[in-house]
Design a protein around this motif. Sequence first.
Motif, mmCIF file in Angstrom:
data_model
loop_
_atom_site.group_PDB
_atom_site.id
_atom_site.type_symbol
_atom_site.label_atom_id
_atom_site.label_comp_id
_atom_site.label_asym_id
_atom_site.label_seq_id
_atom_site.Cartn_x
_atom_site.Cartn_y
_atom_site.Cartn_z
ATOM 1 N N ILE A 181 10.013 4.165 16.194
ATOM 2 C CA ILE A 181 11.374 4.395 15.718
ATOM 3 C C ILE A 181 11.831 3.233 14.851
ATOM 4 C CG2 ILE A 181 13.785 4.568 16.439
ATOM 5 C CD1 ILE A 181 12.312 7.152 16.785
ATOM 6 N N THR A 182 11.523 2.020 15.279
ATOM 7 C CA THR A 182 11.898 0.835 14.504
ATOM 8 C C THR A 182 11.256 0.862 13.122
ATOM 9 O OG1 THR A 182 12.114 -0.468 16.526
ATOM 10 C CG2 THR A 182 11.895 -1.679 14.455
ATOM 11 N N ALA A 183 9.975 1.207 13.075
ATOM 12 C CA ALA A 183 9.271 1.258 11.792
ATOM 13 C C ALA A 183 9.855 2.342 10.892
ATOM 14 C CB ALA A 183 7.788 1.507 12.032
ATOM 15 N N LEU A 190 11.108 7.687 2.285
ATOM 16 C CA LEU A 190 11.468 8.815 3.141
ATOM 17 C C LEU A 190 10.240 9.452 3.774
ATOM 18 C CD1 LEU A 190 14.129 10.488 0.825
ATOM 19 C CD2 LEU A 190 14.427 8.646 2.480
ATOM 20 N N LEU A 191 9.182 9.636 2.994
ATOM 21 C CA LEU A 191 7.992 10.287 3.536
ATOM 22 C C LEU A 191 7.326 9.428 4.600
ATOM 23 C CD1 LEU A 191 6.453 11.848 0.296
ATOM 24 C CD2 LEU A 191 7.924 12.916 2.007
ATOM 25 N N VAL A 202 8.171 10.209 12.677
ATOM 26 C CA VAL A 202 9.072 10.872 13.631
ATOM 27 C C VAL A 202 9.057 12.397 13.511
ATOM 28 C CG1 VAL A 202 10.641 8.890 13.780
ATOM 29 C CG2 VAL A 202 11.030 10.638 12.029
ATOM 30 N N ALA A 203 8.214 12.938 12.640
ATOM 31 C CA ALA A 203 8.261 14.374 12.346
ATOM 32 C C ALA A 203 8.019 15.248 13.559
ATOM 33 C CB ALA A 203 7.254 14.712 11.253
ATOM 34 N N ALA A 230 17.865 11.827 14.792
ATOM 35 C CA ALA A 230 18.817 11.177 13.888
ATOM 36 C C ALA A 230 18.129 10.690 12.620
ATOM 37 C CB ALA A 230 19.498 10.016 14.608
ATOM 38 N N LEU A 231 16.966 10.049 12.766
ATOM 39 C CA LEU A 231 16.251 9.549 11.594
ATOM 40 C C LEU A 231 15.761 10.690 10.715
ATOM 41 C CD1 LEU A 231 14.226 6.622 13.216
ATOM 42 C CD2 LEU A 231 16.185 6.450 11.680
#
Length: 406
Positions: free
Chosen positions: A5-7, A17-18, A24-25, A34-35
């Motif tokens: 999540i941090t990364a 974005l990709l 997280v996909a 959220a991300l």
Amino acid sequence: MDSMITAAARLLATGDLLGALKRVALRDDAPALALRGIAMAQLGDFARARALLKSAARAFGPREAVARARCIVAEAEIALVSRDLAGPIKTLASARAVLEAHGDRLNAAHARHVEARRLVLIGHVDQAEQLLGDRDATRLPPPLRAAYELVIAGIAIRRLQTKAARVALQRAADAAMQARIPALVAEVESVSRVMVMPAARLIARSHERLVRLEDVEALYASDTLVVDACRYEIRDSSARVSLASRPVLFALARALCENWPGDASRRDLIASAFGGKEADESHRARLRVEIGRLRSELHAIADIKATGEGFALHPLRAQAAVILAPPVEEQYGSLLALLADGEAWSSSALAIALGTGPRTVQRALEALATAGKVQAFGRGPARRWMIPSIPGFPSTLLLPGPLMNG
């Protein structure tokens, strides 16, 4: 917060974005939702982005008030970009209060910028300035500093303070370059183009030419009486009179100015103000009444004197009289000015920005759609309206006013 999540958050902050989505996909926990929502928003899928952020806000537990508030702010920004101006503004203000109470200074500042941008968009410039307050933007990180300066520039543009606007835009450009976010750099460049595009037409003695914002600012400060068809007011260097709610009086003032320094015939005045083809006695009687009302409104700026053929405008202090009109002038011009930004607007958002009734806007949109000038997509609450951008038609100067035909 785990390392993945941090990364993803760091990649998202830098515009990758990709790269962020790859991390997280396949996750459905609240931080990942959220991300993903923020990433989808930056990719332009606003509907999916809002759905993800709503899910993330619900997924965060009762002890994660700050995380929920951040989701609300992100959703509010998406609503602003997608021109959903009827969004939950009170909810955004509450989220900002939560962030401030928990010491999340940066996200609270971001929430304030979103609120201020909405206020500028609908013409509430004083409220936007009050919301920003006298804050030190130099302490903000580059992305937030650029956003702050863009709001400051927007306020200055609305007030026709071109020097202040240019300074703010330069600061915004510097901050955007430091942030190294291409979308932010492009946004600053887009706003900066407003300063060099034609903002209005100057009409004087049957001659007209296009003028820029700085020309309009200089005109307002000059020894000239201006009949402003962008803001529906008459002004000279010392005073101004708004006729935004008096369309008949404004039409008469414009017709008188079009014929200055000569007089306007009664027939022409009746045609301009009432649409009457034949000037019968009832039209003449109404014209005398409306001229009296206009004379009363303009007593501090100009006099209106009767002549053998009609009436003539006589400025009290100004040495000349001109008309300032939109670059493109037609029925529903204010509506087209808003749509010319290329964004997809809801009819309710257009009604808010124009300060008029939703049904009035809907009728205007239907008429424009029939003429092929606007197009709609979606159904029900998701229905949006847009047009291709009209060259030379910046909506930032053409403040939406309540004087609409239809």
